[in-house]
Design an enzyme around this catalytic site. Structure first.
Site, PDB file in Angstrom:
ATOM      1  CG  LEU A  45      -5.985  -8.421  -6.206  1.00 50.01           C
ATOM      2  CD1 LEU A  45      -7.209  -9.008  -6.913  1.00 50.01           C
ATOM      3  CD2 LEU A  45      -4.782  -8.428  -7.147  1.00 50.01           C
ATOM      4  CD  GLU A  46      -1.512  -2.761  -1.810  1.00 46.84           C
ATOM      5  OE1 GLU A  46      -1.036  -1.649  -2.097  1.00 46.84           O
ATOM      6  OE2 GLU A  46      -0.935  -3.597  -1.097  1.00 46.84           O
ATOM      7  CG  ASN A  47      -3.680  -0.932  -8.280  1.00 45.78           C
ATOM      8  OD1 ASN A  47      -3.517   0.253  -8.019  1.00 45.78           O
ATOM      9  ND2 ASN A  47      -2.692  -1.814  -8.247  1.00 45.78           N
TER      10      ASN A  47
ATOM     11  N   GLY B 275       0.740  -1.243   0.000  1.00 43.43           N
ATOM     12  CA  GLY B 275       0.000   0.000   0.000  1.00 43.43           C
ATOM     13  C   GLY B 275       0.766   1.288   0.000  1.00 43.43           C
TER      14      GLY B 275
ATOM     15  NE  ARG C 187      -5.225   3.486  -3.840  1.00 44.09           N
ATOM     16  CZ  ARG C 187      -6.266   2.677  -3.956  1.00 44.09           C
ATOM     17  NH1 ARG C 187      -7.302   2.784  -3.177  1.00 44.09           N
ATOM     18  NH2 ARG C 187      -6.256   1.717  -4.874  1.00 44.09           N
TER      19      ARG C 187
END
Length: 577
Positions: free
Chosen positions: A402-404, A9, A11
């Protein structure tokens, strides 16, 4: 592959604007009641003091900011109309009503909401103003709180509002239940509600049963009975009963409650808990520590799996990569970057960890992960490819990182197909970002709830996130015990079993861009959630002794810091109740 990019992460978002959530509202005074009328009202039966509580008369009695409110015929909870209020720009779609009340009296404030983020509150009480909220919901959900009026309070302002940039919310059946202040249009004493219909089993594990039922008109709460004994009370239309024995049948019933009393019990449903090995990770210790092992060199200590300390119960190998086939993943050991670590050594180390009672799983995603499961074909490809990796390397399961973004429908389909191939012993973990678990309608949260019966643990990343909302509607900044506990509470109240909730933190200041907390803070948060001790300003409404444990990014960064995280947190997790 660029190994430096593969990390958790990165973001970095900020909900700093959330600090403006509680906006001051003007109270319009109504002439004080005489002493005799107040005494009479206080002794009378409780009534709903709100006018046009179901919006059957349009917005009569209500004022909505910036023209944000209107009435609609669908969706409605009861009657023919409901409120729809739409936030826009700097307006949060606040709708208010001045309600006449009796001084020195207790009232229950309630509403049913649906759609975007929805808040319910009251100001001008003369004592402590209160509010409650819920993330966006696709079905009607009840909000409820209580307040007491001051010695000279004859009116309060009740309000609803949404959240900036979020979709419209809907509200219906608003109530200010208590002594008759003389201004409402509902002078009837509430009647005992009818029994809930539609009681059904929505999920089982070896130690819990999840139940849901239909809403009952006029109900302010519900109780759940197991084999005739009351085991929990909730305000919503679902509950999870925990602490059950494996492979055991139980009978459940539900009742509806309000100020007038409790309904008769619903029709009974029977549920049987799974065998001990039927839910992912059932042979793990009650409390477990998860660590991510880096299949790359980004400046942290390079490790073999055999170097990972025994404090880690689950080791997530980071990461599997996308292929040119939609949904499919692959894994290649970075032998060159790992100082000549061979595939044969890697496989042997997996077996050795498993022989020591540990689990080794393959993590899919990471910050730059591009795996997309967006249709039935890619769901099948995902399940087949992950199962192939499990067979090739001996992995015990899979971690979804899955960070997107992910598609809840097809990721659910993929994970269920994988579970069918791998069997009931499969470990299934998730590592969502904080923003992904703020609302049960979010795709990550939906996926977790969809696969709750095969889910081992959700280790949310409490870092690289900025400020977020806790389950009490307050804003908390990362890097504090309150951030860990209040956000864990969102998952615990949102439907995950305590055994499926873990706290994910960086192993060192270098492991994440922001949000690092000392291991002692992690331990304090674990104590707060499991024992209600060592809390900060936020304290959960109850203890969750079955909380699964903690996670860190990564075992490599932990090693770089002298294994200070695992040596402190590991024994503490093992000693939890």
């Amino acid at each position: 592959m660029d190994p430096v990019r593969r990390q958790h992460g990165r973001r970095i978002g900020s909900w700093a604007g959330a600090a403006t959530a509680a906006l001051a509202l003007t109270v319009t005074a109504i002439g004080p009641a005489s002493a005799s009328s107040a005494s009479s009202a206080a002794s009378a039966a409780d009534v709903n003091n709100a006018s046009n509580a179901g919006f059957e008369s349009g917005l009569s009695g209500w004022t909505c900011s910036a023209g944000s409110g209107t009435t609609v015929s669908s969706p409605v909870r009861t009657g023919a109309a409901a409120l729809k209020a739409t936030p826009g720009g700097q307006d949060n779609a606040r709708c208010t009503q001045t309600v006449a009340v009796v001084p020195d009296s207790t009232y229950t404030l309630g509403a049913w909401v649906q759609g975007g983020y929805a808040y319910l509150g009251v100001t001008g009480t003369g004592t402590t103003d209160v509010s409650t909220w819920t993330p966006d919901s696709t079905t009607w959900k009840q909000l409820s709180t209580t307040f007491r009026t001051g010695p000279s309070t004859t009116s309060v302002t009740v309000y609803t509002h949404g959240w900036y940039g979020q979709p419209a919310y809907y509200a219906d059946d608003i109530s200010v239940q208590g002594p008759d202040g003389g201004g409402g249009d509902d002078g009837e004493q509430p009647s005992v509600p009818s029994a809930p219909a539609g009681l059904s089993v929505s999920g089982t594990t070896s130690s819990s049963v999840s139940l849901s039922w239909n809403a009952v008109s006029g109900a302010t709460g519900y109780s759940v009975y197991r084999d005739g004994t009351k085991v929990t009370a909730v305000t919503g239309t679902s509950a999870t009963v925990t602490g059950l024995s494996a492979a055991t049948s139980y009978s459940f019933q539900a009742t509806a409650t309000n100020a007038a009393g409790e309904s008769v019990k619903s029709a009974a449903v029977t549920a049987r808990t799974t065998e001990s090995g039927d839910s992912g990770g059932a042979d793990l210790p009650k409390h477990a520590v998860t660590g991510y092992w880096q299949n790359f060199n980004n400046g942290a200590t390079v490790q073999k799996l055999s170097d990972v300390p025994s404090a880690y119960d689950i080791i997530a190998v980071a990461f599997a990569d996308a292929t040119t086939t939609p949904g499919a993943v692959t894994f290649d050991l970075d032998s060159a970057g790992l100082n000549g670590y061979t595939v044969d050594q890697f496989k042997a180390d997996i077996k050795a960890k498993q022989a020591a009672g540990k689990k080794v799983i393959i993590s899919v995603g990471g910050e730059k992960g591009t795996v997309s499961v967006a249709d039935a074909a890619s769901a099948t490809n995902f399940a087949n490819s992950v199962h192939s990796l499990m067979q090739t390397y001996g992995f015990d399961g899979v971690d979804i990182d899955l960070e997107n973004g992910l598609n809840a429908t097809y990721m659910t389909q993929a994970l269920r197909a994988l579970s069918a191939k791998a069997g009931p012993e499969m470990i299934l973990t998730m590592a969502p970002q904080t923003i992904d678990m703020q609302s049960t309608s979010g795709s990550y949260f939906q996926t977790a709830l969809n696969v709750k019966d095969i889910l081992t643990v959700v280790n949310m990343q409490y870092y690289n996130s900025g400020s977020m909302l806790g389950c009490d509607g307050k804003v908390y900044s990362q890097g504090s015990v309150d951030f860990l506990t209040a956000l864990a509470c969102v998952q615990l109240e949102g439907g995950l079993s305590p055994s499926q909730v873990g706290i994910g933190t960086p192993a060192s200041t270098r492991a994440a861009g922001s949000g690092y907390v000392a291991p002692s803070v992690v331990n304090n948060a674990l104590d707060c959630l499991t024992k209600l001790t060592n809390c900060g300003s936020f304290k959960p409404s109850k203890a969750y002794p079955d909380l699964r444990g903690a996670m860190t990014w990564s075992t490599n960064w932990d090693a770089t810091a002298g294994n200070s995280w695992s040596s402190a947190v590991g024994p503490h997790v093992d000693a939890l109740p």
